[in-house]
Write a protein that holds these residues in place. Structure first.
Motif, mmCIF file in Angstrom:
data_model
loop_
_atom_site.group_PDB
_atom_site.id
_atom_site.type_symbol
_atom_site.label_atom_id
_atom_site.label_comp_id
_atom_site.label_asym_id
_atom_site.label_seq_id
_atom_site.Cartn_x
_atom_site.Cartn_y
_atom_site.Cartn_z
ATOM 1 N N ALA A 244 83.967 -44.215 4.028
ATOM 2 C CA ALA A 244 83.436 -45.507 4.435
ATOM 3 C C ALA A 244 84.216 -46.609 3.721
ATOM 4 N N ALA A 245 84.585 -47.677 4.452
ATOM 5 C CA ALA A 245 85.423 -48.720 3.852
ATOM 6 C C ALA A 245 85.407 -49.964 4.719
ATOM 7 N N VAL A 246 85.849 -51.069 4.127
ATOM 8 C CA VAL A 246 86.101 -52.279 4.893
ATOM 9 C C VAL A 246 87.408 -52.085 5.662
ATOM 10 N N VAL A 247 87.353 -52.245 6.965
ATOM 11 C CA VAL A 247 88.531 -52.068 7.821
ATOM 12 C C VAL A 247 89.080 -53.444 8.180
ATOM 13 N N GLU A 248 90.333 -53.676 7.837
ATOM 14 C CA GLU A 248 90.995 -54.932 8.162
ATOM 15 C C GLU A 248 92.066 -54.686 9.217
ATOM 16 N N VAL A 249 91.984 -55.428 10.310
ATOM 17 C CA VAL A 249 92.970 -55.361 11.388
ATOM 18 C C VAL A 249 93.708 -56.688 11.439
ATOM 19 N N ASN A 250 95.026 -56.648 11.288
ATOM 20 C CA ASN A 250 95.853 -57.841 11.378
ATOM 21 C C ASN A 250 96.904 -57.645 12.462
ATOM 22 N N ILE A 251 97.112 -58.654 13.286
ATOM 23 C CA ILE A 251 98.140 -58.617 14.325
ATOM 24 C C ILE A 251 99.201 -59.645 13.961
ATOM 25 N N PHE A 252 100.442 -59.172 13.774
ATOM 26 C CA PHE A 252 101.552 -60.015 13.353
ATOM 27 C C PHE A 252 102.491 -60.285 14.525
ATOM 28 N N ASP A 253 102.994 -61.524 14.601
ATOM 29 C CA ASP A 253 104.008 -61.824 15.604
ATOM 30 C C ASP A 253 105.392 -61.493 15.072
ATOM 31 N N ILE A 258 100.259 -63.902 11.065
ATOM 32 C CA ILE A 258 99.059 -63.303 11.635
ATOM 33 C C ILE A 258 98.558 -64.178 12.781
ATOM 34 N N VAL A 259 98.438 -63.583 13.973
ATOM 35 C CA VAL A 259 97.949 -64.323 15.139
ATOM 36 C C VAL A 259 96.487 -64.008 15.443
ATOM 37 N N GLU A 260 95.990 -62.881 14.937
ATOM 38 C CA GLU A 260 94.591 -62.514 15.128
ATOM 39 C C GLU A 260 94.230 -61.492 14.050
ATOM 40 N N SER A 261 92.980 -61.506 13.598
ATOM 41 C CA SER A 261 92.562 -60.575 12.555
ATOM 42 C C SER A 261 91.084 -60.254 12.708
ATOM 43 N N SER A 262 90.679 -59.154 12.049
ATOM 44 C CA SER A 262 89.291 -58.728 12.053
ATOM 45 C C SER A 262 89.029 -57.998 10.748
ATOM 46 N N SER A 263 87.826 -58.161 10.190
ATOM 47 C CA SER A 263 87.455 -57.472 8.955
ATOM 48 C C SER A 263 85.971 -57.136 9.003
ATOM 49 N N ALA A 264 85.643 -55.837 8.815
ATOM 50 C CA ALA A 264 84.247 -55.407 8.848
ATOM 51 C C ALA A 264 84.113 -54.055 8.152
ATOM 52 N N PHE A 265 82.924 -53.772 7.629
ATOM 53 C CA PHE A 265 82.663 -52.494 6.966
ATOM 54 C C PHE A 265 82.298 -51.449 8.020
ATOM 55 N N HIS A 266 82.867 -50.227 7.857
ATOM 56 C CA HIS A 266 82.580 -49.136 8.797
ATOM 57 C C HIS A 266 82.337 -47.846 8.030
ATOM 58 N N GLN A 267 81.481 -47.000 8.590
ATOM 59 C CA GLN A 267 81.162 -45.716 7.987
ATOM 60 C C GLN A 267 82.228 -44.672 8.307
ATOM 61 N N ALA A 291 92.339 -49.669 5.319
ATOM 62 C CA ALA A 291 90.970 -49.323 4.947
ATOM 63 C C ALA A 291 91.009 -48.459 3.696
ATOM 64 N N GLY A 292 90.320 -48.868 2.652
ATOM 65 C CA GLY A 292 90.223 -48.062 1.444
ATOM 66 C C GLY A 292 91.551 -47.705 0.823
ATOM 67 N N GLY A 293 92.507 -48.617 0.847
ATOM 68 C CA GLY A 293 93.820 -48.356 0.271
ATOM 69 C C GLY A 293 94.761 -47.613 1.188
ATOM 70 N N MET A 294 94.335 -47.286 2.403
ATOM 71 C CA MET A 294 95.166 -46.597 3.385
ATOM 72 C C MET A 294 95.591 -47.585 4.466
ATOM 73 N N MET A 295 96.752 -47.327 5.083
ATOM 74 C CA MET A 295 97.239 -48.257 6.099
ATOM 75 C C MET A 295 98.071 -47.524 7.146
ATOM 76 N N GLU A 296 97.919 -47.940 8.401
ATOM 77 C CA GLU A 296 98.782 -47.496 9.483
ATOM 78 C C GLU A 296 99.084 -48.683 10.377
ATOM 79 N N THR A 297 100.199 -48.611 11.098
ATOM 80 C CA THR A 297 100.588 -49.690 12.000
ATOM 81 C C THR A 297 101.016 -49.122 13.338
ATOM 82 N N ALA A 298 101.055 -50.004 14.338
ATOM 83 C CA ALA A 298 101.533 -49.626 15.671
ATOM 84 C C ALA A 298 102.116 -50.869 16.334
ATOM 85 N N ARG A 299 103.058 -50.650 17.223
ATOM 86 C CA ARG A 299 103.642 -51.735 18.000
ATOM 87 C C ARG A 299 102.766 -52.014 19.224
#
Length: 304
Positions: A244-253, A258-267, A291-299
């Protein structure tokens, strides 16, 4: 850069004789030459030697502007770097203002520099990354705002091996041509540097604010994927969380902003975050999820 806002990447090329060439993409990997840029007074935009052009919405008014560099004279202080603002309300057919913003002395008045806008220090404003004739790659920090950028000189970019210089530090015979991009899709900007001998050096970013030759990875149990892509605006970020962690989504141009972002806690478990980029221009973006010190990205490709 999508020059005419049709969802297909286009190309601007500088020439040895100082001209700039504009090509539009056909959508099948081929290009169509459309001509040279002119300002609204009817004069061609050009340099005397070694022109270098870049397109970006410089003043954040929704229209693509033209940043033009190159030589005025082939002397140690003969460089020229100006911004031609787009004065047209038609986003498919830019018209450049003859009243330029001259960055020559505020960035560097040295020999020809190539240039790219990119928020390299991730502080929210657009900076400049510069490639210098003598092999240096410089960082010019924006001390103004996104709508009114301002600069006061430059600093040398460094990596684990020393200065990023494709003449003195790394053999290349100078003439640095820089490209800041998330080359390995890890959410951290990297730098590719071409040089006079034809080589391309790859400098891998290892944190959110620095450039070096090391890298870090993300635990394999954290997984992220996108759905409804390419997208015209609405898409889903699907992921599996091992904790369980706070999930941060950032969209970069393409400029690292950052053009759009989201942050919320998820189980723990499978979950999905809905994102909306309907109001951003067509083009390529990077979606970074942490989330929780982990990160992944996608195009991500945004279409009209």
């Amino acid at each position: 850069m999508d020059f005419n806002n049709d969802g297909i990447l286009d190309l601007v090329l500088g020439e040895r004789d100082g001209y700039f060439n504009f090509y539009t993409g056909n959508g099948d990997g081929t290009l169509h030459f459309i001509g040279y840029p002119f300002d609204n007074a009817g004069y061609p935009i050009e340099r005397n030697y070694n022109s270098s052009g870049y397109l970006d919405d410089w003043n954040e008014d929704g229209y693509i502007d033209f940043i033009a560099g190159g030589y005025n004279t082939q002397t140690p202080t003969g460089g020229k770097l100006e911004v031609y603002l787009n004065t047209c309300d038609d986003i498919t057919s830019p018209v450049w203002s003859s009243a330029t913003i001259d960055l020559t002395s505020t960035v560097s008045n040295n020999w020809r520099i190539t240039h790219q806008t990119f928020d390299l220090d991730r502080d929210g404003d657009k900076d400049l990354v510069l490639g210098y004739e003598m092999g240096n790659v410089w960082f010019a920090e924006n001390i103004g705002t996104n709508s009114n950028p301002s600069f006061n000189g430059h600093t040398q970019l460094v990596c684990d091996g020393g200065d990023i210089n494709v003449d003195t530090t790394y053999p290349g015979d100078g003439r640095a041509r820089e490209n800041v991009v998330d080359y390995n899709s890890d959410g951290i900007p990297d730098i590719l540097v071409g040089c006079n001998n034809g080589w391309i050096y790859y400098f891998e970013g290892y944190d959110q604010t620095g450039i070096s030759e090391g890298s870090t990875g993300s635990p394999a149990e954290f997984h992220m994927a996108l759905s409804e892509v390419p997208t015209s605006g609405m898409f889903s970020v699907n992921m599996t969380l091992p904790v369980a962690a706070v999930v941060e989504v950032n969209i970069f141009d393409a400029c690292g902003r950052i053009v759009e972002s989201s942050s919320a806690f998820h189980q723990t478990g499978n979950m999905s975050v809905q994102m909306n980029i309907t109001d951003v221009p067509a083009g390529m973006y990077i979606v970074s999820v942490s989330a929780g010190g982990m990160m992944e990205t996608a195009r991500l490709i945004k279409i009209n």
